[in-house]
Design an enzyme around this catalytic site. Structure first.
Site, PDB file in Angstrom:
ATOM      1  N   ASP A   1      65.778  46.976 177.893  1.00  0.00           N
ATOM      2  CA  ASP A   1      65.997  48.081 177.822  1.00  0.00           C
ATOM      3  C   ASP A   1      67.561  48.682 178.001  1.00  0.00           C
ATOM      4  OD1 ASP A   1      64.957  50.792 177.670  1.00  0.00           O
ATOM      5  OD2 ASP A   1      64.162  50.989 179.741  1.00  0.00           O
TER       6      ASP A   1
ATOM      7  N   LYS B   1      63.116  60.866 167.692  1.00  0.00           N
ATOM      8  CA  LYS B   1      63.340  59.140 167.686  1.00  0.00           C
ATOM      9  C   LYS B   1      63.377  58.625 166.484  1.00  0.00           C
ATOM     10  CE  LYS B   1      58.433  58.754 168.876  1.00  0.00           C
ATOM     11  NZ  LYS B   1      57.486  58.137 169.865  1.00  0.00           N
TER      12      LYS B   1
ATOM     13  N   HIS C   1      67.616  56.700 174.836  1.00  0.00           N
ATOM     14  CA  HIS C   1      66.858  55.479 175.046  1.00  0.00           C
ATOM     15  C   HIS C   1      66.738  54.460 174.053  1.00  0.00           C
ATOM     16  CE1 HIS C   1      64.699  57.960 178.447  1.00  0.00           C
ATOM     17  NE2 HIS C   1      65.394  58.919 177.531  1.00  0.00           N
TER      18      HIS C   1
ATOM     19  N   ARG D   1      52.498  48.835 184.103  1.00  0.00           N
ATOM     20  CA  ARG D   1      51.450  49.913 183.867  1.00  0.00           C
ATOM     21  C   ARG D   1      50.369  49.568 184.022  1.00  0.00           C
ATOM     22  NH1 ARG D   1      54.911  51.956 178.430  1.00  0.00           N
ATOM     23  NH2 ARG D   1      57.149  52.230 179.454  1.00  0.00           N
TER      24      ARG D   1
ATOM     25  N   CYS E   1      63.997  54.319 182.898  1.00  0.00           N
ATOM     26  CA  CYS E   1      64.869  55.467 182.692  1.00  0.00           C
ATOM     27  C   CYS E   1      65.470  56.183 183.935  1.00  0.00           C
ATOM     28  CB  CYS E   1      64.383  56.594 181.782  1.00  0.00           C
ATOM     29  SG  CYS E   1      63.144  55.678 180.698  1.00  0.00           S
TER      30      CYS E   1
ATOM     31  N   GLN F   1      61.075  44.869 179.682  1.00  0.00           N
ATOM     32  CA  GLN F   1      61.733  45.419 178.471  1.00  0.00           C
ATOM     33  C   GLN F   1      63.170  45.047 178.544  1.00  0.00           C
ATOM     34  OE1 GLN F   1      61.153  49.547 179.869  1.00  0.00           O
ATOM     35  NE2 GLN F   1      59.877  49.864 178.045  1.00  0.00           N
TER      36      GLN F   1
ATOM     37  N   HIS G   1      70.024  52.509 178.514  1.00  0.00           N
ATOM     38  CA  HIS G   1      70.475  53.983 177.940  1.00  0.00           C
ATOM     39  C   HIS G   1      71.865  54.147 177.830  1.00  0.00           C
ATOM     40  CE1 HIS G   1      66.467  53.711 179.978  1.00  0.00           C
ATOM     41  NE2 HIS G   1      66.107  54.508 179.251  1.00  0.00           N
TER      42      HIS G   1
END
Length: 642
Positions: A383, A465, A511, A363, A334, A381, A385
């Site tokens: 991912d 979310k 997100h 992580r 992000c 991910q 945005h």
């Protein structure tokens, strides 16, 4: 005197305070017999709870959605009592209800054995048979500490000492046994359905700290009836057969090793699956208006401090030092996407801006939590945005839901569970913004006529979310997709656009992810299909088998034709019996096997078999290729055998 309003809207006036059980008995003796607890003003309470004022009340029975947590919590207490009756030198520590069951951590010098679990289960049945009343009692801090010191429960004393001053301390008694607990609980041990089973023994550090003493944890499962228990145990048996780690090794897809805990070594066939999914998602992103970017792996710690991740996420971050500066290996994408947004002045005309990345993240998960592909330290991910205005939230979420449905259907998932998590107590942003965001998410779900459940207070601190969960073929739920509204991070990282009045405005940041992570999603796919992946995902889609050496030349021609049409194919020229070749390829879950012998060479055909052993007979090579390409391109919606 209290007036009680029931779920059907009916009201009952009482001339004196009544317990939940008394109210249930007033409504009907059959209901009283089935009562496990009550929900008073939307809060679950014991059946002995005294109602003194006007309230709304619903009675919780074994058929209620809230019953399972109560049942599992009580099963934990009954198990702890059974353990201490059988092994009096044992101390109990913490024992919560968890998903699908419960556990309790015990301090005992001698290790528990599988035979001990059988003995504990038998004693649990006796305790249930005694039908001991379960009674709540409130104590002062000093009284509670004294009560547990007297019976040598040092861990319980530590728990009580950690409870804030002035907070009520309650204990629950069942016969001579008692435990400190907030509750609520069933009315008696006899109300616990005999639908429980102790599953396994594991180690667990006191308070989860490896510097503390290692305890023994006993896991169990508990259900509302024996039918549910049988279904769950069957699901576990099926899950064991489908374990992606076992299948991954058998099919030579990937491996993991101690030198790189939580990191995946992708083998050739596993990497084909990975890249097939990546290329599929890349094309989907393109058609849905996303711009693919790529951001660095190692980023100065100051960015993570500014974004707020250090204060909330530092324990999960890997860090490195270079030339006197601290860097973090990115745990998420992000903040980096905001850095891309910030390059060049943005106008309201540029919004919505959809930035996507197959972002490699790391992580520092606890080693004990790692589990094959399902829980890793290094992952990618899918991912993205979306930077947009407040007015664009709802249409962007609606478009995302359509996108998500397309993807899940292509992977064979038709049953999706939708949950909307709303504002927590600790949050950023105005209530006005939260109202808008929650309404936009709810409206997007409603516009698709989707059934959804609200999870009050479960939103992130920066915004509400939607969670999208998949149900696999054996009934397990996997949370994969998400759509989160963020009011916080863009402002913290100086993102802005210029509106139609030439004023600076902070964009809303959405997100979103569909697969979650490639690694976990591939693990889910392997287990859902028990290794028999759909043809379009299979690393080898067709295997060509020659009966004897005389048929090698034609087998090579068949292979060349397949490869020219973009079909992933291999040929098996080993000097082995045809039956052995077929069995081994079936075990490798190759979707189709083409057998060629004298007849096929003469007629320019192929003899077709499936991995399930179905003999589909002979057909011209051109027909087979045409139908197979149709199946692959349609992601299995048009099957070769149709």
């Amino acid at each position: 005197m209290p007036k009680i309003t029931l779920p059907d809207g009916s009201q009952h006036q009482f001339d004196q305070p009544v317990t939940v059980m008394q109210a249930a008995r007033y409504i009907g003796s059959g209901l009283a017999k089935a009562t496990l607890a009550g929900k008073v003003n939307n809060k679950i309470v014991d059946a002995s709870y005294l109602i003194k004022e006007d309230v709304t009340l619903s009675i919780i029975t074994s058929k209620s959605g809230e019953a399972l947590e109560l049942i599992r919590h009580d099963a934990a207490h009954v198990m702890a009592q059974a353990v201490q009756e059988l092994y009096p030198d044992t101390q109990v520590t913490i024992g919560p209800a968890i998903e699908n069951g419960f556990y309790y951590d015990f301090a005992r010098e001698q290790p528990f054995t599988p035979d001990d679990l059988l003995s504990i289960e038998a004693r649990m049945e006796k305790i249930v048979g005694r039908n001991l009343p379960i009674e709540r009692q409130e104590l002062s801090r000093e009284q509670a500490i004294s009560a547990f010191q007297e019976i040598g429960e040092e861990y319980k004393v530590q728990i009580i000492e950690a409870i804030p001053e002035g907070e009520k301390i309650s204990i629950y008694r069942q016969g001579d046994w008692f435990d400190v607990c907030r509750g609520p609980h069933l009315p008696s041990t006899g109300k616990l359905p005999k639908a429980y089973k102790l599953m396994k023994i594991a180690g667990a550090y006191w308070r989860g700290d490896s510097n503390n003493k290692m305890l023994q944890r006993i896991y169990g499962t508990a259900w509302a009836d024996k039918k549910q228990l049988r279904q769950y145990l069957h699901q576990l048996e099926e899950a064991e057969k489908r374990d992606h780690r076992r299948i991954g090794k058998k099919q030579n897809l990937f491996h993991m090793q101690e030198e790189a805990p939580g990191m995946v070594f992708w083998h050739y066939k596993g990497w084909i699956i990975y890249k097939t999914i990546e290329n599929y998602m890349r094309e989907k992103l393109r058609t849905h208006g996303y711009k693919e970017i790529n951001t660095p792996q190692v980023i100065d710690y100051s960015l993570w401090e500014k974004s707020g991740h250090v204060s909330k996420f530092s324990d999960d971050m890997f860090s490195v030092e270079s030339e006197g500066k601290n860097f973090a290996i990115k745990p998420m994408n992000c903040p980096c996407h905001i850095q891309v947004f910030n390059q060049g002045l943005k106008s309201y005309r540029d919004l919505p801006l959809r930035l996507a990345e197959f972002g490699s993240c790391h992580r520092n998960e606890l080693s004990g939590a790692l589990h094959g592909l399902m829980r890793v330290r290094g992952f990618t991910q899918d991912d993205a945005h979306i930077f947009c205005t407040e007015e664009q939230i709802q249409p962007e979420v609606s478009g995302f839901i359509d996108f998500l449905h397309e993807v899940y259907l292509d992977f064979g998932f038709k049953e999706i569970i939708y949950r909307l998590s709303t504002r927590p107590e600790q949050r950023v942003g105005s209530d006005k913004n939260w109202d808008k965001a929650e309404k936009a998410l709810a409206d997007a779900l409603d516009s698709h006529d989707l059934p959804w459940k609200e999870l009050p207070g479960e939103g992130a601190f920066y915004g509400p979310k939607i969670e999208f969960s998949l149900k696999d073929c054996i009934g397990r739920i996997w949370q994969c997709g998400t759509m989160q509204v963020d009011f916080s991070m863009p402002g913290r990282l100086d993102a802005y656009y210029v509106d139609e009045h030439s004023e600076k405005q902070i964009p809303v940041m959405l997100h979103r992810a569909i697969l979650g992570s490639f690694e976990r999603f591939i693990g889910i796919l392997i287990e859902n299909h028990a290794g028999s992946l759909p043809t379009w995902l299979s690393p080898v889609q067709v295997a060509v088998i020659n009966i004897t050496g005389r048929h090698e030349e034609y087998a090579r021609q068949v292979l060349d034709t397949l490869v020219k049409h973009g079909i992933r194919a291999e040929v098996d020229f080993r000097n082995e019996k045809i039956g052995l070749k077929i069995r081994e390829l079936s075990m490798q879950r190759v979707p189709f096997q083409l057998v060629v012998g004298n007849k096929e060479v003469q007629e320019k055909t192929v003899s077709l078999r499936t991995r399930n052993g179905t003999d589909m007979g002979s057909m011209p090579m051109s027909i087979f290729v045409e139908r197979l390409v149709q199946e692959i391109d349609s992601h299995g919606r048009i099957m070769l055998g149709d």
